[in-house]
Design a protein around this motif. Structure first.
Motif, PDB file in Angstrom:
ATOM      1  N   ASP B 143       0.833  -1.209   0.000  1.00  0.00           N
ATOM      2  CA  ASP B 143       0.000   0.000   0.000  1.00  0.00           C
ATOM      3  C   ASP B 143       0.864   1.255   0.000  1.00  0.00           C
ATOM      4  OD1 ASP B 143      -2.420  -1.241  -0.127  1.00  0.00           O
ATOM      5  OD2 ASP B 143      -2.620  -1.463   2.048  1.00  0.00           O
ATOM      6  N   ASP B 144       1.928   1.218   0.835  1.00  0.00           N
ATOM      7  CA  ASP B 144       2.824   2.380   0.884  1.00  0.00           C
ATOM      8  C   ASP B 144       3.476   2.617  -0.473  1.00  0.00           C
ATOM      9  OD1 ASP B 144       2.180   2.536   3.482  1.00  0.00           O
ATOM     10  OD2 ASP B 144       4.072   1.734   4.274  1.00  0.00           O
ATOM     11  N   ASP B 147       1.023   4.121  -3.023  1.00  0.00           N
ATOM     12  CA  ASP B 147       0.802   5.564  -2.848  1.00  0.00           C
ATOM     13  C   ASP B 147       1.896   6.357  -3.559  1.00  0.00           C
ATOM     14  OD1 ASP B 147      -1.402   5.001  -1.414  1.00  0.00           O
ATOM     15  OD2 ASP B 147      -0.476   5.264   0.566  1.00  0.00           O
ATOM     16  N   GLU B 150       1.646   6.002  -7.399  1.00  0.00           N
ATOM     17  CA  GLU B 150       0.552   6.789  -7.972  1.00  0.00           C
ATOM     18  C   GLU B 150       0.908   8.261  -8.031  1.00  0.00           C
ATOM     19  OE1 GLU B 150      -3.807   4.973  -7.561  1.00  0.00           O
ATOM     20  OE2 GLU B 150      -2.847   5.337  -5.629  1.00  0.00           O
ATOM     21  N   ALA B 151       1.751   8.684  -7.072  1.00  0.00           N
ATOM     22  CA  ALA B 151       2.208  10.073  -7.089  1.00  0.00           C
ATOM     23  C   ALA B 151       3.067  10.313  -8.330  1.00  0.00           C
ATOM     24  CB  ALA B 151       2.996  10.384  -5.824  1.00  0.00           C
ATOM     25  N   GLY B 157      -2.211   2.828 -10.425  1.00  0.00           N
ATOM     26  CA  GLY B 157      -3.330   2.360  -9.615  1.00  0.00           C
ATOM     27  C   GLY B 157      -4.441   1.723 -10.430  1.00  0.00           C
ATOM     28  N   GLU B 237      -1.219  -6.186  -3.576  1.00  0.00           N
ATOM     29  CA  GLU B 237      -0.153  -5.320  -3.059  1.00  0.00           C
ATOM     30  C   GLU B 237       1.214  -5.924  -3.332  1.00  0.00           C
ATOM     31  OE1 GLU B 237      -2.859  -6.146  -1.588  1.00  0.00           O
ATOM     32  OE2 GLU B 237      -3.897  -4.303  -1.024  1.00  0.00           O
TER      33      GLU B 237
END
Lengths: 370, 558
Positions: B143-144, B147, B150-151, B157, B237
């Protein structure tokens, strides 16, 4: 994902009402329970009302809960699931869930909310010890004693620690032939603080300490394995004091009028509830979910307490507990969860036991045999 | 046939049957046909016994050595761990943690990891919760990473983007998806037929091996277990974790397939991901116990597909990384229980002989009207439920029970010093002797009935005393009955468990009580099977010894 879908479908059907959904649901259901007064309370409180509301549904009982885990595993291996809903203790729910034998339940989807709108997950709260578990009742392992055998001029025993006091209360004792509960009581009554019990028990010294405490009453103790034994031993005057399930003691005291008193202090709480076997066909699953939604709502769980002195697992059911169905006495004072009885209670740490049971059981059996 | 007899008389050449074949062969053929016909007659019974009795027992006993669960659930971990040397007392290398992460992720998705935890917990307390809780924490790292990815590019995602990236262009690496399907099928025990609708391109599989593995696992699971379309679902994940690991090593600068730009952008900005080695992740984020070499030693010791571990446990030994070791005395119970079971079964058999012999003699020698009445008395308890008889003994033997009450009333025992006759070995022996007595009396009776009374009379008329006549003439003829009764009683006794459970207390229980416990409560079927196999072997050994000493031909059941 498939699971949640079926669950969603199941509860959606339940909400639609049985008439519309009837053709998608199996009309037969096999429910597994413990037999005796407990099964009867389930029959009266939710199975009979459910069958009255859904004519055409037949329920078959199988009194196999004591071997439920082994039989569920055998059914899964044979690929032939014959049970639809199984009543088990919390520890067995954890085990069947870990083994993949029971299905995970999304409580908020599958169960009814409390009358005030509280979600089932909050209503059951801490009782939800496993993802596969739908709790019904809280029972406790507590102590009963012979009121006519209390020595003169002595206060009657009040709790678990009095079992270790042979000087004040001479006489035989009865304890469950397994480490769970006994080890905790031994440490607790040997001065270990409530919060530290499991930490201490995890060390070799802690185990030795518990055995040393139990050693002090070992030659005065009869070890029981069937839950019907301790009330019988008390009724026969074989023992002065013994641990037993509170519902069994209740029926010995109230229904059979035996000279037995309750010593509630440090009673050990345990939970009993439903698990659904993994791998049910869709129509049977739909029926089970429909039944489960009905059978675990606030009123049904409160109704069960009319027939047996076990506390409902939902917080919202507690205020609705009324009187005994046949005897008409108030049930609340006989509930393990009643504030007067629950001053000091012990909540079984299921996850700790899931890890350490095999290990401690070997030690306990070796200790017993010495 | 008469013809052949005639030629036999002539004595020239082999005897011939009517059709000219040699008589011997013709006879053999007839015999074989007869035997075959006989076999076909009993075939249904034989098949029934084989299917419902022999096969399940064999299947159950086989569990005592089975141990596939470890290598099926954590295949790559077991493989990479095989090089690890437990004596260094250092945790294994990063490769092993990587394998563990991806293996465990699939296992957790399939909910098989808890089963593995239960298995390993038999060998080391605490592993069950370690593995269960680890299964829950695995998502966090992915998950980390997601994130951060996706940035860099929101496309990371999207399930469709991933599907396109992994499918790539050109030749497909079908073997990767087949291998993953086989691994997942092995773990879950399902067949997993059908089409996944996905195969990674060979180029991607070579460039991003860990991502490909994780994505293939995800694809197999999504398509074949959940029945969804791979391209429409967001990947697991573990795929993001695989990508982060691959991008640290792979050179994607020349990759021209779909998503190549996104890959290059991610690699360029890789430092924005909260990268950490998986060994550190397991140690710090999951559970510090993963840093404990002992945990790894247990996994390594129990990774072979077959193990002697259960049998060693059943005789109070244990399998450690350094070989076989004795169990601490505090936990050693099985040898003692085996000895106790044998000793008590022998005692019960002896008491049955002592009590049953006179009864059988009376039955065989009384006039039939009285003998019939006596026979009913022998059989009556036989028709009563086992539980009822056992519970009745409780009423008789307990401290406030009938026998103690009578003794106190007679003044033989003080009221405050009543005899303890139940919840110990005495209770088990008394109750089981009573329950098994008919199995001794009936064979004895049928053998004794076959002994002509005239033998005894003859012995006496020849001057033998009563005792000599009994001991030298009658008794030897009744020995086959004793043999049959003893075998029956002993073998039944050695496997009894209800009665010892109810009246045995702590000192009067048998090994079968532990077997029952492991079958129905602890679910350690491997250990139960090992204990059962040993018990079976002991019975067969005793049977063999009995045959050598007494001779099984001397046994008569009637």
């Amino acid at each position: 994902m498939k699971l949640t879908q079926t669950l969603l479908a199941g509860s959606a059907l339940a909400l639609l009402g049985s008439a519309a959904a009837a053709q998608d649901m199996a009309n037969e259901m096999t429910i597994v329970s413990w037999g005796g007064a407990y099964q009867n309370s389930q029959l009266k409180a939710y199975v009979e009302p459910y069958m009255a509301a859904n004519p055409g549904v037949t329920v078959t009982w199988d009194e196999s809960s004591s071997q439920a885990v082994a039989k569920m595993r055998a059914q899964e291996e044979a690929g032939n699931i014959t049970w639809d809903l199984v009543d088990v203790e919390a520890a067995d729910a954890i085990r069947t869930c870990d083994e993949g034998l029971a299905m995970e339940v999304d409580w908020d989807d599958a169960l009814a909310p409390a009358p005030d709108g509280t979600s089932p997950e909050d209503d059951f709260g801490d009782m939800l010890v496993s993802d596969c578990f739908v709790p019904q009742i809280v029972f406790s392992t507590t102590f009963g004693y012979r009121t006519d055998m209390v020595p003169e001029g002595v206060e009657p025993p009040t709790g678990a620690c009095d079992v270790f006091d042979l000087e004040t209360y001479p006489g035989k004792r009865a304890l469950n032939k397994q480490p769970v509960a006994n080890m905790e009581w031994a440490l607790l009554c040997d001065g270990v603080a409530y919060e530290d019990v499991y930490d201490v028990l995890e060390t070799d010294e802690g185990v030795e300490q518990a055995f040393a405490k139990l050693d002090s009453i070992k030659d005065q103790t009869i070890w029981w394995s069937a839950s019907a034994e301790p009330p019988q031993l008390l009724a026969d005057g074989e023992i002065f004091m013994g641990s037993a399930y509170n519902g069994r003691l209740f029926s010995a005291i109230v229904e059979q009028d035996q000279p037995i008193g309750m010593a509630w202090d440090w009673q050990m709480f345990d939970i009993d509830g439903w698990v659904i076997p993994e791998g049910l066909p869709e129509d049977r699953l739909a029926r089970v979910m429909d039944f489960l939604f009905f059978a675990t709502d606030t009123q049904r769980l409160a109704d069960q307490a009319k027939y047996i002195s076990y506390g409902p697992a939902r917080a919202s059911s507690a205020p609705l507990v009324s009187t005994h169905a046949d005897l008409g006495i108030e049930m609340a004072p006989h509930m393990p969860t009643d504030p007067n009885n629950a001053e000091n209670t012990f909540v079984n740490n299921y996850n700790w036991w899931a890890d350490h049971r095999d290990d401690l059981d070997a030690k306990f059996q070796a200790w017993l045999a010495q | 046939m008469s013809h052949t007899t005639d030629t036999a008389g002539a004595g020239a050449g082999p005897m011939l049957a009517a059709d000219g074949t040699p008589l011997k062969r013709s006879l053999n053929r007839a015999l074989r046909r007869q035997k075959l016909r006989a076999l076909m007659l009993i075939a249904p019974l034989l098949l029934f016994v084989l299917l419902t009795f022999i096969a399940p027992i064999a299947d159950m006993l086989f569990r005592s050595v089975e141990n596939q669960i470890v290598s099926d659930t954590l295949p790559e971990t077991v493989e990479t761990l095989s090089d690890w040397d437990h004596t260094t007392q250092a945790p294994p290398s990063e490769t092993v943690y990587e394998a563990l992460y991806f293996d465990m992720f699939v296992a957790a998705e399939a909910k098989e990891h808890t089963r593995l935890g239960g298995r390993l917990n038999y060998e080391m307390s605490g592993l069950s919760s370690l593995i269960r809780s680890s299964g829950r924490s695995l998502d966090d790292l992915g998950d980390d990473y997601l994130d951060a990815l996706e940035a860099i590019d929101p496309a990371w995602g999207e399930g469709a983007f991933w599907f396109e990236l992994m499918s790539g262009e050109g030749e497909a690496a079908e073997e990767v998806i087949t291998a993953r399907r086989r691994a997942v099928a092995q773990m879950t025990g399902d067949r997993l037929g059908g089409d996944t609708g996905f195969a990674p391109s060979a180029e991607i599989a070579a460039l991003l091996p860990r991502t490909t593995r994780a994505y293939s696992d995800f694809a197999v699971f999504t398509a074949l277990v959940d029945g969804d379309v791979v391209a429409e679902e967001d990947p697991w994940e573990s795929v993001y974790v695989g990508l982060a690991l691959d991008l640290q090593q792979a050179d994607v600068s020349g990759y021209a397939g779909p998503g190549g730009d996104a890959l290059r952008a991610a690699q360029a900005d890789l430092d924005s991901l909260p990268l950490m080695p998986l060994s550190q992740f397991f140690d710090e984020e999951v559970d510090a116990d993963w840093n404990d070499p002992e945990v790894w030693a247990v996994i390594q010791t129990y990774s072979p597909r077959y193990t002697t571990g259960y049998f060693l446990n059943a005789v109070d030994l244990q399998l450690t990384p350094d070989g076989v070791a004795t169990r601490p005395e505090r936990e050693s119970i099985y040898i003692m229980l085996f000895k106790r079971t044998l000793f008590m079964s022998l005692t019960i058999t002896l008491s049955c002989i002592l009590l049953g012999y006179p009864v059988a003699w009376l039955l065989a020698n009384l006039p039939s009207s009285k003998a019939n009445l006596l026979m009913i008395l022998v059989l009556l308890p036989f028709w009563t439920s086992l539980l009822v008889r056992t519970s009745a003994w409780k009423v008789m033997l307990q401290q406030q029970g009938v026998i103690n009450d009578v003794l106190v009333w007679l003044g033989l025992v003080a009221d405050n010093d009543r005899l303890v006759m139940i919840n110990n070995q005495f209770g088990t022996i008394v109750a089981m002797t009573h329950i098994l007595l008919p199995f001794m009396i009936l064979p004895l009776y049928s053998v004794m009935q076959g002994i002509p009374p005239s033998y005894l009379r003859a012995a006496k008329s020849l001057g033998a005393t009563n005792w000599t006549a009994f001991w030298r003439v009658y008794f030897p003829q009744s020995v086959p009955g004793i043999g049959a009764g003893s075998i029956l009683v002993f073998i039944l006794a050695i496997g009894y468990y209800i009665t010892p459970e109810i009246v045995g207390g702590t000192t009067g229980t048998f090994i079968s009580n532990r077997i029952a416990y492991h079958i129905s409560s602890s679910l350690n079927w491997g250990l139960a099977a090992a204990l059962g196999a040993i018990l079976l072997a002991v019975v067969l050994l005793l049977y063999w010894a009995y045959d050598r000493i007494v001779g099984i031909d001397n046994v008569k059941l009637g």
